[in-house]
Design a protein around this motif. Structure first.
Motif, PDB file in Angstrom:
ATOM      1  N   ARG A   1       5.076  -8.412  -6.737  1.00 13.78           N
ATOM      2  CA  ARG A   1       4.429  -8.662  -5.437  1.00 13.78           C
ATOM      3  C   ARG A   1       3.365  -7.617  -5.108  1.00 13.78           C
ATOM      4  NH1 ARG A   1       9.013  -8.086  -1.578  1.00 13.78           N
ATOM      5  NH2 ARG A   1      10.504  -7.853  -3.264  1.00 13.78           N
ATOM      6  N   LEU A   2       3.129  -6.685  -6.005  1.00 13.86           N
ATOM      7  CA  LEU A   2       2.182  -5.607  -5.703  1.00 13.86           C
ATOM      8  C   LEU A   2       0.800  -5.933  -6.245  1.00 13.86           C
ATOM      9  CD1 LEU A   2       4.493  -2.587  -6.493  1.00 13.86           C
ATOM     10  CD2 LEU A   2       3.798  -3.421  -4.239  1.00 13.86           C
ATOM     11  N   GLU A   3      -0.199  -5.483  -5.522  1.00 13.12           N
ATOM     12  CA  GLU A   3      -1.566  -5.790  -5.919  1.00 13.12           C
ATOM     13  C   GLU A   3      -2.435  -4.538  -5.796  1.00 13.12           C
ATOM     14  OE1 GLU A   3      -3.311  -8.825  -3.514  1.00 13.12           O
ATOM     15  OE2 GLU A   3      -5.005  -9.127  -4.878  1.00 13.12           O
ATOM     16  N   TRP A   4      -3.329  -4.346  -6.767  1.00 10.06           N
ATOM     17  CA  TRP A   4      -4.284  -3.231  -6.691  1.00 10.06           C
ATOM     18  C   TRP A   4      -5.446  -3.628  -5.806  1.00 10.06           C
ATOM     19  CZ3 TRP A   4      -3.138   1.209  -9.438  1.00 10.06           C
ATOM     20  CH2 TRP A   4      -2.139   1.102 -10.425  1.00 10.06           C
ATOM     21  N   ALA A   5      -5.993  -2.671  -5.070  1.00 11.19           N
ATOM     22  CA  ALA A   5      -7.203  -2.938  -4.295  1.00 11.19           C
ATOM     23  C   ALA A   5      -8.406  -2.750  -5.209  1.00 11.19           C
ATOM     24  CB  ALA A   5      -7.297  -1.994  -3.109  1.00 11.19           C
ATOM     25  N   ILE A   6      -9.252  -3.763  -5.227  1.00 11.38           N
ATOM     26  CA  ILE A   6     -10.476  -3.674  -6.030  1.00 11.38           C
ATOM     27  C   ILE A   6     -11.620  -3.304  -5.100  1.00 11.38           C
ATOM     28  CG2 ILE A   6     -12.112  -5.030  -7.390  1.00 11.38           C
ATOM     29  CD1 ILE A   6      -9.636  -6.766  -8.183  1.00 11.38           C
ATOM     30  N   ARG A   7     -12.515  -2.486  -5.591  1.00  8.55           N
ATOM     31  CA  ARG A   7     -13.677  -2.127  -4.772  1.00  8.55           C
ATOM     32  C   ARG A   7     -14.951  -2.468  -5.518  1.00  8.55           C
ATOM     33  NH1 ARG A   7      -9.648   0.885  -3.482  1.00  8.55           N
ATOM     34  NH2 ARG A   7      -9.284   1.535  -1.346  1.00  8.55           N
ATOM     35  N   ASN A   8     -15.737  -3.345  -4.922  1.00  4.48           N
ATOM     36  CA  ASN A   8     -17.022  -3.703  -5.518  1.00  4.48           C
ATOM     37  C   ASN A   8     -17.987  -4.052  -4.394  1.00  4.48           C
ATOM     38  OD1 ASN A   8     -16.297  -6.284  -4.635  1.00  4.48           O
ATOM     39  ND2 ASN A   8     -15.336  -6.767  -6.604  1.00  4.48           N
ATOM     40  N   GLU A   9     -19.117  -4.621  -4.737  1.00  6.54           N
ATOM     41  CA  GLU A   9     -20.110  -4.878  -3.694  1.00  6.54           C
ATOM     42  C   GLU A   9     -19.610  -5.870  -2.651  1.00  6.54           C
ATOM     43  OE1 GLU A   9     -24.237  -5.304  -4.885  1.00  6.54           O
ATOM     44  OE2 GLU A   9     -23.797  -4.095  -6.652  1.00  6.54           O
ATOM     45  N   GLN A  10     -18.765  -6.819  -3.087  1.00  4.19           N
ATOM     46  CA  GLN A  10     -18.236  -7.787  -2.114  1.00  4.19           C
ATOM     47  C   GLN A  10     -17.306  -7.105  -1.104  1.00  4.19           C
ATOM     48  OE1 GLN A  10     -18.082  -9.007  -5.662  1.00  4.19           O
ATOM     49  NE2 GLN A  10     -20.153  -9.544  -5.029  1.00  4.19           N
ATOM     50  N   THR A  11     -16.466  -6.191  -1.601  1.00  2.00           N
ATOM     51  CA  THR A  11     -15.464  -5.619  -0.701  1.00  2.00           C
ATOM     52  C   THR A  11     -16.061  -4.630   0.297  1.00  2.00           C
ATOM     53  OG1 THR A  11     -14.896  -3.864  -2.258  1.00  2.00           O
ATOM     54  CG2 THR A  11     -13.603  -5.890  -2.387  1.00  2.00           C
ATOM     55  N   ALA A  12     -17.359  -4.362   0.192  1.00  2.36           N
ATOM     56  CA  ALA A  12     -18.002  -3.505   1.192  1.00  2.36           C
ATOM     57  C   ALA A  12     -17.920  -4.143   2.581  1.00  2.36           C
ATOM     58  CB  ALA A  12     -19.462  -3.250   0.812  1.00  2.36           C
ATOM     59  N   VAL A  13     -17.668  -5.458   2.648  1.00  5.24           N
ATOM     60  CA  VAL A  13     -17.576  -6.124   3.953  1.00  5.24           C
ATOM     61  C   VAL A  13     -16.409  -5.583   4.786  1.00  5.24           C
ATOM     62  CG1 VAL A  13     -18.650  -8.271   3.203  1.00  5.24           C
ATOM     63  CG2 VAL A  13     -16.163  -8.018   3.049  1.00  5.24           C
ATOM     64  N   PHE A  14     -15.438  -4.965   4.131  1.00  5.25           N
ATOM     65  CA  PHE A  14     -14.288  -4.460   4.885  1.00  5.25           C
ATOM     66  C   PHE A  14     -14.683  -3.335   5.844  1.00  5.25           C
ATOM     67  CE2 PHE A  14     -11.890  -6.564   1.472  1.00  5.25           C
ATOM     68  CZ  PHE A  14     -10.999  -7.283   2.243  1.00  5.25           C
TER      69      PHE A  14
ATOM     70  N   ARG B   1      14.175   3.285   6.377  1.00  7.52           N
ATOM     71  CA  ARG B   1      14.182   2.421   5.197  1.00  7.52           C
ATOM     72  C   ARG B   1      12.746   2.075   4.840  1.00  7.52           C
ATOM     73  NH1 ARG B   1      18.467   3.951   5.936  1.00  7.52           N
ATOM     74  NH2 ARG B   1      20.416   2.865   6.431  1.00  7.52           N
ATOM     75  N   PHE B   2      12.561   1.624   3.596  1.00  8.86           N
ATOM     76  CA  PHE B   2      11.222   1.216   3.172  1.00  8.86           C
ATOM     77  C   PHE B   2      11.317  -0.096   2.413  1.00  8.86           C
ATOM     78  CE2 PHE B   2       7.678   1.089   0.135  1.00  8.86           C
ATOM     79  CZ  PHE B   2       6.614   1.271   0.997  1.00  8.86           C
ATOM     80  N   VAL B   3      10.373  -0.990   2.680  1.00  6.65           N
ATOM     81  CA  VAL B   3      10.421  -2.293   2.021  1.00  6.65           C
ATOM     82  C   VAL B   3       9.001  -2.792   1.718  1.00  6.65           C
ATOM     83  CG1 VAL B   3      10.430  -3.593   4.190  1.00  6.65           C
ATOM     84  CG2 VAL B   3      11.433  -4.620   2.154  1.00  6.65           C
ATOM     85  N   ILE B   4       8.870  -3.457   0.573  1.00  5.87           N
ATOM     86  CA  ILE B   4       7.652  -4.221   0.301  1.00  5.87           C
ATOM     87  C   ILE B   4       7.951  -5.644   0.756  1.00  5.87           C
ATOM     88  CG2 ILE B   4       6.134  -5.143  -1.495  1.00  5.87           C
ATOM     89  CD1 ILE B   4       5.717  -2.208  -1.114  1.00  5.87           C
ATOM     90  N   PRO B   5       7.265  -6.124   1.810  1.00  5.52           N
ATOM     91  CA  PRO B   5       7.574  -7.447   2.364  1.00  5.52           C
ATOM     92  C   PRO B   5       7.437  -8.549   1.309  1.00  5.52           C
ATOM     93  CG  PRO B   5       6.074  -6.263   3.789  1.00  5.52           C
ATOM     94  CD  PRO B   5       6.185  -5.471   2.539  1.00  5.52           C
ATOM     95  N   ARG B   6       8.069  -9.667   1.558  1.00  4.85           N
ATOM     96  CA  ARG B   6       8.062 -10.732   0.556  1.00  4.85           C
ATOM     97  C   ARG B   6       6.654 -11.251   0.289  1.00  4.85           C
ATOM     98  NH1 ARG B   6      10.248 -13.726   5.184  1.00  4.85           N
ATOM     99  NH2 ARG B   6       8.590 -15.116   5.873  1.00  4.85           N
ATOM    100  N   GLU B   7       5.726 -11.090   1.277  1.00  2.57           N
ATOM    101  CA  GLU B   7       4.350 -11.553   1.062  1.00  2.57           C
ATOM    102  C   GLU B   7       3.573 -10.622   0.135  1.00  2.57           C
ATOM    103  OE1 GLU B   7       5.572 -10.809   4.078  1.00  2.57           O
ATOM    104  OE2 GLU B   7       5.387 -12.514   5.437  1.00  2.57           O
ATOM    105  N   GLY B   8       4.127  -9.428  -0.133  1.00  5.75           N
ATOM    106  CA  GLY B   8       3.467  -8.518  -1.062  1.00  5.75           C
ATOM    107  C   GLY B   8       2.817  -7.321  -0.391  1.00  5.75           C
ATOM    108  N   GLY B   9       2.513  -6.310  -1.209  1.00  6.25           N
ATOM    109  CA  GLY B   9       1.898  -5.087  -0.696  1.00  6.25           C
ATOM    110  C   GLY B   9       0.964  -4.480  -1.713  1.00  6.25           C
TER     111      GLY B   9
END
Lengths: 291, 388
Positions: B365-378, B284-292
């Protein structure tokens, strides 16, 4: 005078032949080894742009990061540690194996050496996948255990599995040079040592091991060097849970966002330099042995 | 996409499996039920009308992810327009962009993921898109158009999209799953230690942790990231692996009972991958209630392509609902073409309805990943997690 001209002409022709013979190899090395290395070296002093583009601005920052930030230093230390372990285990397994093969009658010797080489017929990656099948939760080993009524073991995705895969892959590179050294070793020297009152153990440590040391050194270098840069085994058998140097370099080039080629290049250069020193030490040691 | 990075290892394995399957005699290539081979009459809906054949080039170079287009469609395109499409493949956006950056890549059309479209725009690597040359744009789901990575779709057209959530085996979780706690709560995951995986991806896995903690997956506040780091390090001893390569296979074989996964690989675990492994009906596949996470790959024409017109014709062809439906059947990824949905096979439509594709409620509940200078910390966060 005439003779001199003739002689000079001959020398010139010889040099030309030599140059012609060497040119393809030199060209190859320049184009495909020296040049890419130079580019990597240049990259390692550049600045990484916000989108992973290389900014042509000189910096020592990559090297400073490398040697001061614990996340990178630890990756180096981990790689060195697992490479030392792999080399030692290969040595402990490989020396007795080589000795055993050398002591067999000649026709058996060939067959046994052949067996050592057989794994190379299959791609290394495929063999590592075979280990996955053996070690998995519902793999062959755990299947056998459960049919005997024994509890399952966690074998795959552990650092032990990584070490196992590395030793498995590198062992032949240890066995072959030691075999070559033992093959040249004159075993009557052991009898001579015994006649002079040395115990077997003493004869081994004082006679056989020193005389086969070049083989041990060659095997160790051949095992250590590829191990320190590996990234496939830790990903496939270790579950990619721990970064070794190779994993980190691969990630910085291909997977991180933004990619960081300058830092990845600096890591690769630092690793290469360390290995170069090691190889120089090895050459120094072996040439002294041969004297 | 960061998402579909198939490691070299995965490829090699796939090859071996394909070989093994060949020995077993079952190598019908997927999708050939549509009567592949070029010279047959093209499917309805794709007419060559309105195309100025004199402006078409003879060949078109498509730089694409591996296994990301039904080869029969290429034959059909050639039969229709006389243009041979040559496909070359890459494993990461970064690879593809590095090639284009060098210039004179020779490619006409590429398939960058969302954030990579923005990079291509910033570096002027993309040619402008002429909507009048792609009338089939009307078939696309408006919810997936006009995204922040390309406002107004001036350079890109949605190709396929996917979502990231939890795939699990219903026999192990008869009650179902609706929260990321199933992967992060150490009091729960102890029960299946060594039998679950997280994606080997510096944005996906911290992103899931962020959603679990109630934050945006683009959050870069150091205090929050500290919590994320602690959560991931606490999870690690229970984890089988960080795996982005063959989650599908390991779920199907029940090596994992639950996994952080892309909808596409979950779908493959469920229905099998022809010639490689058989499906497992309990997946099965699910997007959890907290979002994906949601992500999308897009078609973009390369800035220095001399074949821009032909590229438009090709993109318009791929946007045809029937073509898009066939392509979606073949690849297993979600089509952004809403008029293609009714044309999908009943099996696939049922799977979509079951949760392998998002409905309106899940989309919230879905969100796009943004990539910029801040997210380089990942990158650093991920290196720290992997260093433990």
């Amino acid at each position: 005078m005439a003779l001199n001209t003739l002689e000079r002409e001959r020398q010139r022709r010889e040099r030309r032949t030599l140059a012609a013979l060497l040119a393809p190899g030199l060209l190859w090395l320049t184009l495909f080894l020296a040049l890419p290395l130079m580019i990597i070296l240049a990259y390692s002093f550049m600045t990484n742009g916000p989108r992973g583009n290389i900014v042509w601005q000189f910096t020592l920052g990559n090297y400073i990061d490398l040697f001061t930030r614990s996340i990178y230093v630890n990756a180096y230390l981990r790689s060195i540690w697992i490479s030392i372990l792999t080399t030692l285990i290969c040595l402990l397994l490989g020396y007795p194996l080589a000795l055993f093969i050398v002591r067999q009658p000649p026709r058996w010797r060939t067959a046994l050496l052949f067996l050592v080489l057989i794994p190379f017929w299959t791609n290394f990656l495929v063999r590592i996948y075979a280990w996955q099948i053996l070690l998995a939760n519902n793999g062959l080993i755990n299947g056998a255990l459960s049919s005997l009524g024994l509890p399952p073991l966690t074998l795959l995705n552990t650092e032990g599995a990584t070490l196992l895969g590395l030793v498995y892959g590198e062992l032949p590179f240890m066995v072959l040079p030691i075999y070559a050294a033992l093959d040249r070793f004159d075993f009557t020297l052991m009898e001579a040592a015994a006649d002079l009152g040395a115990s077997k153990r003493r004869a081994f440590w004082r006679v056989m091991l020193p005389m086969t040391m070049p083989g041990v050194a060659a095997g160790s270098v051949l095992v250590f060097i590829p191990t320190i840069g590996q990234f496939v085994v830790s990903e496939l058998l270790g579950g990619a849970k721990v970064d070794y140097l190779g994993n980190l370099i691969q990630r910085l080039f291909l997977r991180s966002n933004p990619p960081n080629w300058p830092l990845g290049s600096a890591m690769a250069m630092a690793m290469m330099l360390a290995l170069l020193v090691l190889i120089l030490v090895y050459f120094r040691a072996t040439t002294e042995e041969n004297r | 996409m960061i998402l579909k990075q198939r490691s070299l290892a995965g490829l090699v394995l796939a090859l071996c499996m394909a070989l093994l399957a060949a020995c077993g005699g079952g190598t019908a290539s997927p999708g050939n039920e549509y009567g592949g081979g070029g010279a047959t009459t093209p499917a309805g809906g794709t007419s060559a009308e309105g195309v100025d054949r004199n402006r078409l080039s003879r060949e078109l170079y498509f730089y694409n992810w591996s296994d990301y287009i039904d080869p029969d469609l290429l034959a059909q395109f050639e039969a229709l327009y006389g243009v041979r499409v040559i496909v070359d493949t890459y494993d990461s956006n970064e690879d593809m962009i590095a090639k284009l950056r060098a210039g004179n890549s020779g490619y006409d059309v590429v398939a960058p993921s969302d954030y990579a479209v923005a990079i291509m725009a910033a570096e002027k690597l993309a040619a402008p898109l002429d909507a009048t040359l792609a009338p089939n744009l009307v078939h696309l789901d408006p919810d997936l158009l006009d995204q922040p990575f390309d406002p107004g779709n001036t350079i890109s057209v949605p190709y396929f999209y996917g979502i990231t959530g939890i795939a699990y085996n219903a026999r192990s979780f008869p009650e179902g799953i609706d929260s990321w706690a199933a992967l992060f709560d150490t009091s729960v995951i102890a029960a299946y230690r060594g039998k679950f995986s997280m994606l080997d991806d510096e944005r996906e896995t911290p992103g899931a942790a962020l959603r679990y903690l109630g934050h945006s997956l683009n959050e870069t506040d150091p205090a929050v990231l500290q919590q994320v780091e602690a959560l991931l390090i606490a999870q690690k001893p229970y984890l089988a692996a960080y795996n982005s390569a063959d989650v599908n296979r390991k779920l199907a074989s029940e090596e994992y009972v639950i996994a952080h996964a892309w909808s596409g690989s979950a779908l493959q675990a469920r229905s099998g991958l022809e010639g490689e492994f058989s499906g497992n009906p309990d997946i099965r596949f699910v997007i959890p209630r907290e979002g994906g996470m949601i992500w999308m790959d897009n078609l973009v024409i390369v800035a220095d392509s001399p074949n821009s017109y032909t590229a438009h014709v090709f993109i318009n062809f791929l946007l045809d609902p029937e073509v898009a439906a066939r392509n979606a059947e073949w690849t297993g990824f979600l089509t952004p073409n809403q008029d293609a949905l009714p044309l999908l096979s009943e099996e696939l439509q049922a799977l979509y309805a079951e949760g392998f594709a998002p409905d309106d409620e899940v989309r919230q509940r879905l969100e796009w990943a943004i990539r910029n200078e801040q997210t380089a910390v990942f990158t650093d966060l991920w290196t720290v997690v992997k260093g433990r």
